[in-house]
Design a protein around this motif. Structure first.
Motif, PDB file in Angstrom:
ATOM      1  N   UNK A 139      35.615  87.763  46.951  1.00 54.78           N
ATOM      2  CA  UNK A 139      34.531  86.847  46.574  1.00 54.78           C
ATOM      3  C   UNK A 139      33.273  87.621  46.163  1.00 54.78           C
ATOM      4  N   UNK A 140      32.998  88.711  46.861  1.00 52.85           N
ATOM      5  CA  UNK A 140      31.843  89.527  46.470  1.00 52.85           C
ATOM      6  C   UNK A 140      32.066  90.164  45.107  1.00 52.85           C
ATOM      7  N   UNK A 185      37.820  79.209  40.689  1.00 55.81           N
ATOM      8  CA  UNK A 185      39.075  79.773  40.199  1.00 55.81           C
ATOM      9  C   UNK A 185      39.719  80.663  41.253  1.00 55.81           C
ATOM     10  N   UNK A 186      38.924  81.518  41.908  1.00 53.28           N
ATOM     11  CA  UNK A 186      39.473  82.390  42.939  1.00 53.28           C
ATOM     12  C   UNK A 186      40.009  81.574  44.109  1.00 53.28           C
ATOM     13  N   UNK A 187      39.268  80.560  44.522  1.00 47.80           N
ATOM     14  CA  UNK A 187      39.708  79.723  45.645  1.00 47.80           C
ATOM     15  C   UNK A 187      41.015  79.021  45.315  1.00 47.80           C
ATOM     16  N   UNK A 188      41.096  78.425  44.129  1.00 46.78           N
ATOM     17  CA  UNK A 188      42.317  77.723  43.731  1.00 46.78           C
ATOM     18  C   UNK A 188      43.490  78.693  43.580  1.00 46.78           C
ATOM     19  N   UNK A 189      43.200  79.917  43.123  1.00 46.78           N
ATOM     20  CA  UNK A 189      44.263  80.924  43.003  1.00 46.78           C
ATOM     21  C   UNK A 189      44.813  81.302  44.368  1.00 46.78           C
ATOM     22  N   UNK A 190      43.922  81.492  45.344  1.00 44.72           N
ATOM     23  CA  UNK A 190      44.353  81.901  46.680  1.00 44.72           C
ATOM     24  C   UNK A 190      45.166  80.824  47.383  1.00 44.72           C
ATOM     25  N   UNK A 200      39.327  72.844  35.906  1.00 47.02           N
ATOM     26  CA  UNK A 200      38.004  73.480  35.855  1.00 47.02           C
ATOM     27  C   UNK A 200      37.713  73.996  34.458  1.00 47.02           C
ATOM     28  N   UNK A 201      38.690  74.673  33.866  1.00 47.86           N
ATOM     29  CA  UNK A 201      38.499  75.232  32.524  1.00 47.86           C
ATOM     30  C   UNK A 201      38.322  74.126  31.488  1.00 47.86           C
ATOM     31  N   UNK A 202      39.096  73.059  31.615  1.00 49.62           N
ATOM     32  CA  UNK A 202      38.981  71.950  30.668  1.00 49.62           C
ATOM     33  C   UNK A 202      37.619  71.276  30.770  1.00 49.62           C
ATOM     34  N   UNK A 203      37.150  71.062  31.998  1.00 43.20           N
ATOM     35  CA  UNK A 203      35.847  70.424  32.200  1.00 43.20           C
ATOM     36  C   UNK A 203      34.724  71.280  31.633  1.00 43.20           C
ATOM     37  N   UNK A 204      34.801  72.589  31.867  1.00 42.25           N
ATOM     38  CA  UNK A 204      33.760  73.474  31.351  1.00 42.25           C
ATOM     39  C   UNK A 204      33.783  73.490  29.830  1.00 42.25           C
ATOM     40  N   UNK A 235      38.652  87.121  37.146  1.00 42.92           N
ATOM     41  CA  UNK A 235      38.781  86.368  38.396  1.00 42.92           C
ATOM     42  C   UNK A 235      40.240  86.072  38.727  1.00 42.92           C
ATOM     43  N   UNK A 236      41.008  85.691  37.710  1.00 40.77           N
ATOM     44  CA  UNK A 236      42.422  85.393  37.945  1.00 40.77           C
ATOM     45  C   UNK A 236      43.183  86.635  38.405  1.00 40.77           C
TER      46      UNK A 236
END
Length: 251
Positions: A139-140, A185-190, A200-204, A235-236
């Motif tokens: 995360x850092x 993205x990191x949270x959803x990946x983990x 998230x990507x579509x909304x952005x 991030x991915x």
């Protein structure tokens, strides 16, 4: 004696209730205006200390430790809140973050003091400590270091003139968006929720590039698109490497 996690979560719950739900807005305004002369500052601090009686009694903490807890939390909460309403250094979010971190540190310290079922050495030897360190590092890594990396990459694609001035404003505002995007993205990946990453990507894309298209400026759109894709890729990859390191199922 109650264990560390149960007591800490209980104290943290009381802190959240008192600081955000049981503190009216006019209390906050009065503290900012009158500072140490504000009765609400004293009342708010006492409320934080006394409210800890609820979890302390429920978890059967002895009265001596309860008195110490109330005294420490009341005094430190008063000092921290007084600093917050008196200082003008930094922005509002920085002061808020420091304020909350200091309060949490006080709670952790008091819980360590009154619990005899856990020691620092036991925490250091905990089976999940390496995983916690790795996740925290991830995360850092996706915050400031990734922003620096993206800036270095984008510096190879300079935009001149008025276009650059428009992009600077967009990038400055987009830094926080990038932080939030990478955290999600990191949270959803983990947790293996890859469909949520697509959302998230579509909304952005809808909100960010829809605005860019109005300007009919292809170079600006490409500039922002490069930054966004680099952010997502970094991030991915970090998320995948951490997932592999944690021996989680990424299939």
């Amino acid at each position: 004696m109650s264990d560390f996690s149960t007591l800490f979560i209980s104290f943290l719950l009381i802190h959240t209730l008192c600081d955000f739900y049981l503190q009216p807005k006019h209390w906050i305004e009065e503290k900012k205006e009158k500072k140490h002369r504000s009765p609400k500052l004293y009342l708010h601090s006492i409320l934080h200390g006394v409210a800890l009686l609820i979890p302390a009694l429920a978890l059967k903490i002895d009265w001596m430790n309860i008195a110490i807890i109330i005294l420490i939390v009341t005094i430190t909460h008063f000092a921290i809140d007084l600093w917050k309403v008196s200082t003008t250094k930094g922005d509002a979010f920085s002061r808020f973050a420091i304020d909350q971190i200091l309060h949490v540190i006080v709670l952790i310290t008091t819980v360590f003091y009154i619990t005899d079922s856990i020691a620092i050495t036991e925490l250091l030897q905990h089976d999940q400590l390496p995983e916690a360190i790795m996740t925290t590092f991830a995360y850092l890594l996706i915050l400031k270091p990734t922003s620096v990396a993206i800036s270095c990459i984008l510096s190879k694609y300079p935009i001149s003139g008025g276009e650059k001035e428009s992009v600077n404003g967009l990038v400055a505002g987009g830094e926080l968006i990038g932080y939030l995007e990478r955290i999600l993205i990191l949270t959803f990946t983990l947790v293996g929720s890859y469909a949520a990453i697509g959302f998230v990507l579509a909304a952005k894309s809808i909100f960010r590039f829809g605005e860019l298209n109005k300007s009919n400026d292809r170079s600006m759109a490409e500039y922002v698109l490069i930054g966004s894709l680099v952010s997502v890729v970094i991030t991915t990859l970090i998320g995948v490497f951490v997932t592999i390191g944690l021996n989680l199922d990424i299939s």
